[in-house]
Design an enzyme around this catalytic site. Structure first.
Site, PDB file in Angstrom:
ATOM      1  N   SER A 120       0.886  -1.160   0.000  1.00 33.22           N
ATOM      2  CA  SER A 120       0.000   0.000   0.000  1.00 33.22           C
ATOM      3  C   SER A 120       0.920   1.204   0.000  1.00 33.22           C
ATOM      4  CB  SER A 120      -0.938  -0.041   1.207  1.00 33.22           C
ATOM      5  OG  SER A 120      -1.812   1.045   1.201  1.00 33.22           O
TER       6      SER A 120
ATOM      7  N   TYR B 240      -4.574   7.628  -6.844  1.00 30.15           N
ATOM      8  CA  TYR B 240      -3.603   6.714  -6.229  1.00 30.15           C
ATOM      9  C   TYR B 240      -4.125   6.164  -4.900  1.00 30.15           C
ATOM     10  CZ  TYR B 240       0.946   5.117  -4.454  1.00 30.15           C
ATOM     11  OH  TYR B 240       1.976   4.371  -3.972  1.00 30.15           O
TER      12      TYR B 240
ATOM     13  N   LYS C  63      -4.797   2.355  -3.313  1.00 24.82           N
ATOM     14  CA  LYS C  63      -3.991   1.871  -2.182  1.00 24.82           C
ATOM     15  C   LYS C  63      -4.836   1.571  -0.944  1.00 24.82           C
ATOM     16  CE  LYS C  63       0.014   1.650  -4.161  1.00 24.82           C
ATOM     17  NZ  LYS C  63       0.654   0.331  -4.348  1.00 24.82           N
TER      18      LYS C  63
HETATM   19  N1  NDP Z   1       8.492   4.687  -4.509  1.00 24.65           N
HETATM   20  C1  NDP Z   1       7.636   5.185  -3.648  1.00 24.65           C
HETATM   21  O1  NDP Z   1       7.719   6.350  -3.239  1.00 24.65           O
HETATM   22  C2  NDP Z   1       6.538   4.322  -3.112  1.00 24.65           C
HETATM   23  C3  NDP Z   1       6.081   3.216  -3.796  1.00 24.65           C
HETATM   24  N2  NDP Z   1       5.036   2.480  -3.301  1.00 24.65           N
HETATM   25  C4  NDP Z   1       4.517   1.330  -4.040  1.00 24.65           C
HETATM   26  O2  NDP Z   1       5.510   0.345  -4.153  1.00 24.65           O
HETATM   27  C5  NDP Z   1       5.387  -0.350  -5.378  1.00 24.65           C
HETATM   28  C6  NDP Z   1       6.703  -0.301  -6.127  1.00 24.65           C
HETATM   29  O3  NDP Z   1       7.023   1.035  -6.358  1.00 24.65           O
HETATM   30  P1  NDP Z   1       8.398   1.487  -7.015  1.00 24.65           P
HETATM   31  O4  NDP Z   1       9.454   0.541  -6.645  1.00 24.65           O
HETATM   32  O5  NDP Z   1       8.561   2.915  -6.727  1.00 24.65           O
HETATM   33  O6  NDP Z   1       8.025   1.352  -8.569  1.00 24.65           O
HETATM   34  P2  NDP Z   1       8.922   1.251  -9.889  1.00 24.65           P
HETATM   35  O7  NDP Z   1       8.229   2.076 -10.918  1.00 24.65           O
HETATM   36  O8  NDP Z   1      10.342   1.520  -9.641  1.00 24.65           O
HETATM   37  O9  NDP Z   1       8.720  -0.276 -10.284  1.00 24.65           O
HETATM   38  C7  NDP Z   1       7.467  -0.731 -10.642  1.00 24.65           C
HETATM   39  C8  NDP Z   1       7.541  -2.131 -11.134  1.00 24.65           C
HETATM   40  O10 NDP Z   1       6.231  -2.605 -11.444  1.00 24.65           O
HETATM   41  C9  NDP Z   1       6.205  -3.074 -12.790  1.00 24.65           C
HETATM   42  N3  NDP Z   1       4.870  -2.835 -13.324  1.00 24.65           N
HETATM   43  C10 NDP Z   1       4.197  -1.679 -13.391  1.00 24.65           C
HETATM   44  N4  NDP Z   1       3.012  -1.845 -13.963  1.00 24.65           N
HETATM   45  C11 NDP Z   1       2.919  -3.152 -14.272  1.00 24.65           C
HETATM   46  C12 NDP Z   1       1.947  -3.941 -14.927  1.00 24.65           C
HETATM   47  N5  NDP Z   1       0.804  -3.421 -15.387  1.00 24.65           N
HETATM   48  N6  NDP Z   1       2.178  -5.258 -15.087  1.00 24.65           N
HETATM   49  C13 NDP Z   1       3.327  -5.792 -14.649  1.00 24.65           C
HETATM   50  N7  NDP Z   1       4.286  -5.097 -14.035  1.00 24.65           N
HETATM   51  C14 NDP Z   1       4.089  -3.793 -13.868  1.00 24.65           C
HETATM   52  C15 NDP Z   1       7.305  -2.296 -13.477  1.00 24.65           C
HETATM   53  O11 NDP Z   1       7.833  -2.915 -14.625  1.00 24.65           O
HETATM   54  P3  NDP Z   1       7.259  -2.648 -16.123  1.00 24.65           P
HETATM   55  O12 NDP Z   1       7.059  -1.191 -16.275  1.00 24.65           O
HETATM   56  O13 NDP Z   1       8.295  -3.229 -17.013  1.00 24.65           O
HETATM   57  O14 NDP Z   1       5.976  -3.418 -16.202  1.00 24.65           O
HETATM   58  C16 NDP Z   1       8.360  -2.276 -12.394  1.00 24.65           C
HETATM   59  O15 NDP Z   1       9.048  -3.490 -12.338  1.00 24.65           O
HETATM   60  C17 NDP Z   1       4.232   0.316  -6.108  1.00 24.65           C
HETATM   61  O16 NDP Z   1       3.054  -0.423  -5.884  1.00 24.65           O
HETATM   62  C18 NDP Z   1       4.127   1.676  -5.457  1.00 24.65           C
HETATM   63  O17 NDP Z   1       2.825   2.205  -5.521  1.00 24.65           O
HETATM   64  C19 NDP Z   1       4.447   2.803  -2.111  1.00 24.65           C
HETATM   65  C20 NDP Z   1       4.873   3.874  -1.402  1.00 24.65           C
HETATM   66  C21 NDP Z   1       5.952   4.714  -1.830  1.00 24.65           C
HETATM   67  C1  VSD Z   2       1.600  10.922  13.075  1.00 27.87           C
HETATM   68  C2  VSD Z   2       2.803  10.828  12.239  1.00 27.87           C
HETATM   69  C3  VSD Z   2       2.819  11.844  11.176  1.00 27.87           C
HETATM   70  C4  VSD Z   2       3.662  11.441  10.055  1.00 27.87           C
HETATM   71  C5  VSD Z   2       3.721  12.482   8.987  1.00 27.87           C
HETATM   72  C6  VSD Z   2       2.862  12.130   7.836  1.00 27.87           C
HETATM   73  C7  VSD Z   2       3.076  13.029   6.685  1.00 27.87           C
HETATM   74  C8  VSD Z   2       2.247  12.588   5.533  1.00 27.87           C
HETATM   75  C9  VSD Z   2       3.034  12.371   4.321  1.00 27.87           C
HETATM   76  C10 VSD Z   2       2.331  11.533   3.303  1.00 27.87           C
HETATM   77  C11 VSD Z   2       3.290  10.813   2.445  1.00 27.87           C
HETATM   78  C12 VSD Z   2       2.657  10.118   1.277  1.00 27.87           C
HETATM   79  C13 VSD Z   2       3.688   9.323   0.563  1.00 27.87           C
HETATM   80  C14 VSD Z   2       3.164   8.587  -0.596  1.00 27.87           C
HETATM   81  C15 VSD Z   2       4.265   7.812  -1.228  1.00 27.87           C
HETATM   82  C16 VSD Z   2       3.841   7.111  -2.450  1.00 27.87           C
HETATM   83  O1  VSD Z   2       3.120   6.162  -2.367  1.00 27.87           O
HETATM   84  C17 VSD Z   2       4.300   7.591  -3.774  1.00 27.87           C
HETATM   85  N1  VSD Z   2       5.550   8.228  -3.705  1.00 27.87           N
HETATM   86  C18 VSD Z   2       4.364   6.446  -4.754  1.00 27.87           C
HETATM   87  O2  VSD Z   2       5.120   6.747  -5.869  1.00 27.87           O
END
Ligand code: NDP
Ligand code: VSD
Length: 356
Positions: A206, A220, A224
């Site tokens: 998530s 988004y 999630k």
């Molecule tokens: N980075 C962040 O700040 C945060 C990320 N997340 C979550 O973590 C997960 C990973 O994020 P992150 O590492 O940043 O992402 P990346 O974009 O770096 O990697 C995403 C991966 O998912 C694959 N992918 C995307 N769409 C599809 C699809 N339709 N079918 C198959 N594969 C797919 C991509 O490969 P390809 O494009 O080749 O398919 C790639 O391997 C996500 O769910 C994201 O929402 C959560 C919180 C914060």
């Molecule tokens: C009580 C404690 C308080 C803590 C502070 C909270 C502040 C809120 C920040 C929200 C951050 C949202 C990140 C989303 C990341 C993400 O999923 C994407 N980057 C994916 O690409």
């Protein structure tokens, strides 16, 4: 069942002990205040004891999920958090690591990288090029050909931020498919074999954006929050088979996906998000891995993550009895704290939009 009956027997034992204690105090003519104090101590002890039993009954039977020798499938394993987790799984001597994504070139390159890390001859690394946003039957077919899976990590996904009125509604459908339905389909394909084996762990990604509403994340966050609802129900359905479910809530993490998100992030969305910090992908993956081994349900990152989990724990399964009580007391206090944090966000939004 056996466990529940045991709990019942223990409760009866406590009641009997309590009656004896009360009887003894009456017989000894213990003063009322002292008696009431004893009573309070008993109730307190009881509550702690019962919560301990219940929290543990609500967990899968095997307390640890050891990675060595396990067959792992990681969706989104060709980039960011997914790839970093794949590396940790290879390092932990998982017997098979399969990464799934769309782009075949990148998959092959990452498989080659993983193969260089292999430490024992019988570790198998492979990939599967598959669009997890596509038709469910197709995903099921391809997934089933992978054979048995012990650990499934659903990392595939992305974020398209933007003010609601600027987002095409197609984006909502696309994110529900890529971030939510993708995990439903992969999980549906592998669960029967896990149930048969009475073993397994399933992980969902998530986000902090799946715990509270951040400006710019209508699309988004919808996807999630959906993952959370799904994971929470699944947890209860699979526990009897000793299958664990984990749900990670990462903050912003330095990945290729994050870089892409930044290109279109509204200023306010960025300013609010960055208050939870920007994490290194290695740290995020390490915490997820530890959470998997400990079979945690909610996996949070750092102290903010711990607080966010306390704030949004609701009725979700607790990782430990200590965590349960800390969350129970911290939750209401954090709700008050959040009021002030959100006041800041409200002011930021009003200043930026200048509508007032
Ligand atoms: N980075 C962040 O700040 C945060 C990320 N997340 C979550 O973590 C997960 C990973 O994020 P992150 O590492 O940043 O992402 P990346 O974009 O770096 O990697 C995403 C991966 O998912 C694959 N992918 C995307 N769409 C599809 C699809 N339709 N079918 C198959 N594969 C797919 C991509 O490969 P390809 O494009 O080749 O398919 C790639 O391997 C996500 O769910 C994201 O929402 C959560 C919180 C914060
Ligand atoms: C009580 C404690 C308080 C803590 C502070 C909270 C502040 C809120 C920040 C929200 C951050 C949202 C990140 C989303 C990341 C993400 O999923 C994407 N980057 C994916 O690409």
């Amino acid at each position: 069942m056996a466990q529940t009956q045991l709990t019942f027997a223990r409760v009866i034992m406590h009641i009997v002990a309590f009656i004896f204690l009360a009887g003894y105090m009456l017989y000894q003519k213990v003063p009322l205040v002292q008696g009431m104090f004893m009573f309070a101590v008993c109730v307190f002890y009881w509550l702690i004891y019962l919560s301990y039993v219940i929290v543990n009954n609500m967990k899968p039977k095997t307390p640890k999920f050891k990675l060595a020798g396990k067959r792992v499938v990681i969706t989104g394993g060709s980039s960011g958090i997914g790839f970093e987790l794949a590396k940790l799984c290879v390092e932990a001597e998982c017997s098979k690591v399969v990464i799934i994504a769309r782009n075949e070139g990148r998959l092959k390159a990452k498989v080659a990288e993983l193969k260089e890390m292999v430490s024992t001859d019988d570790q198998v690394i492979s990939c599967l090029s598959l669009d997890l946003s596509s038709d469910g039957a197709e995903i099921a077919n391809r997934m089933k050909r992978l054979g048995g899976v012990d650990l499934l990590v659903n990392c595939a996904g992305y974020s398209v931020p933007g003010e609601f009125e600027n987002l095409d509604t197609n984006v909502f459908e696309d994110m529900i498919k890529a971030n939510y339905l993708s995990a439903v389909h992969t999980t549906h394909a592998i669960v029967p074999s896990m149930i048969e084996k009475k073993q397994g762990q399933i992980v969902f990604l998530s986000s902090v954006g799946g715990q509270l509403g951040i400006y710019g994340f209508t699309g988004y966050s919808g996807s999630k929050y959906a993952i959370r609802g799904f994971a929470e129900v699944l947890y209860h359905e699979l526990r009897p088979y000793d299958i664990g479910v984990s749900l990670a809530f990462p903050p912003d993490t330095k990945t290729p996906g994050f870089d892409k998100e930044m290109e279109q992030k509204p200023k306010l969305c960025q300013a609010i998000s960055e208050q939870a910090g920007l994490w290194e992908v290695e740290d995020v993956a390490k915490i997820i891995k530890d959470g998997i081994v400990k079979r945690k349900f909610m996996i949070g990152f750092g102290s903010d993550g711990y607080f966010m989990n306390a704030l949004s724990a609701g009725a979700s399964p607790a990782n430990s009895v200590l965590e349960f009580w800390v969350h129970s007391f911290l939750g209401p206090i954090l709700r008050v704290y959040m009021l002030f944090l959100q006041n800041m966000w409200t002011n930021m939004i009003d200043n930026e939009l200048k509508t007032n």
